[in-house]
Design a protein around this motif. Structure first.
Motif, mmCIF file in Angstrom:
data_model
loop_
_atom_site.group_PDB
_atom_site.id
_atom_site.type_symbol
_atom_site.label_atom_id
_atom_site.label_comp_id
_atom_site.label_asym_id
_atom_site.label_seq_id
_atom_site.Cartn_x
_atom_site.Cartn_y
_atom_site.Cartn_z
ATOM 1 N N THR A 218 9.008 -2.234 4.270
ATOM 2 C CA THR A 218 8.000 -1.649 5.146
ATOM 3 C C THR A 218 7.001 -0.844 4.326
ATOM 4 O OG1 THR A 218 9.283 0.370 5.481
ATOM 5 C CG2 THR A 218 9.690 -1.441 7.013
ATOM 6 N N MET B 85 2.935 4.200 9.010
ATOM 7 C CA MET B 85 3.512 3.794 10.287
ATOM 8 C C MET B 85 2.563 2.863 11.043
ATOM 9 S SD MET B 85 5.374 7.382 11.298
ATOM 10 C CE MET B 85 5.572 6.962 12.993
ATOM 11 N N GLN B 86 1.257 3.141 10.960
ATOM 12 C CA GLN B 86 0.289 2.268 11.611
ATOM 13 C C GLN B 86 0.278 0.886 10.956
ATOM 14 O OE1 GLN B 86 -3.763 3.600 11.430
ATOM 15 N NE2 GLN B 86 -4.371 2.334 13.166
ATOM 16 N N ASP C 277 2.790 -0.533 9.531
ATOM 17 C CA ASP C 277 4.013 -1.209 9.980
ATOM 18 C C ASP C 277 3.842 -1.766 11.392
ATOM 19 O OD1 ASP C 277 5.359 -0.772 7.612
ATOM 20 O OD2 ASP C 277 6.337 1.068 8.329
ATOM 21 N N ARG C 278 3.223 -0.990 12.303
ATOM 22 C CA ARG C 278 2.991 -1.472 13.667
ATOM 23 C C ARG C 278 2.075 -2.688 13.669
ATOM 24 N NH1 ARG C 278 2.299 3.988 14.896
ATOM 25 N NH2 ARG C 278 0.044 3.686 14.913
ATOM 26 N N ALA D 195 3.932 -5.709 12.400
ATOM 27 C CA ALA D 195 4.881 -6.216 13.400
ATOM 28 C C ALA D 195 4.156 -6.967 14.511
ATOM 29 C CB ALA D 195 5.697 -5.068 13.979
ATOM 30 N N SER D 196 3.020 -6.441 14.959
ATOM 31 C CA SER D 196 2.299 -7.143 16.021
ATOM 32 C C SER D 196 1.707 -8.455 15.512
ATOM 33 C CB SER D 196 1.189 -6.256 16.602
ATOM 34 O OG SER D 196 0.106 -6.154 15.720
#
Length: 124
Positions: free
Chosen positions: A20, A47-48, A50-51, A54-55
């Motif tokens: 990640t 974190m953004q 990673d989001r 994932a999307s």
């Protein structure tokens, strides 16, 4: 020149890359030297990322699953078979829809009331 390969190089374990963005950030040198405020910003950015990753993966997976529909399974429900048929044959679907609009809802219900029992007999 033939140089022998050292035994330690043969047993060297492969380098594992971080999975990640958050794990990659913790391994960077700037993370160790950053102040608390900088760490908060860097953590939010990771974190953004990673989001978003994932999307992007979820979107690609959904696209791959929907792209593989080439035929209708015989035991699929009627609604699913109609949807797959509409995707595979858009012109035929548009033609049927335009004929249904021309006939009108009253005549469609009348013809449907006659045709559905006959169709259900053939299905058995």
């Amino acid at each position: 020149m033939n140089t022998p390969i050292p035994a330690a190089a043969e047993r060297a374990e492969p380098v594992t890359l971080p999975v990640t963005a958050w794990a990659a950030l913790q391994q960077e040198a700037r993370w160790l030297t950053a102040s608390d405020a900088e760490r908060e910003v860097l953590q939010r950015i990771a974190m953004q990322r990673d989001r978003l990753h994932a999307s992007r993966q979820a979107r690609a997976q959904a696209k791959a699953l929907s792209a593989h529909v080439q035929a209708v399974p015989a035991d699929a429900p009627l609604a699913e078979r109609l949807m797959v048929f509409a995707k595979l044959h858009p012109l035929a679907t548009a033609a049927v829809a335009s004929v249904a609009l021309m006939i009108g809802p009253r005549k469609l219900l009348r013809y449907g009331a006659v045709a559905l029992p006959l169709i259900s007999k053939f299905k058995r």
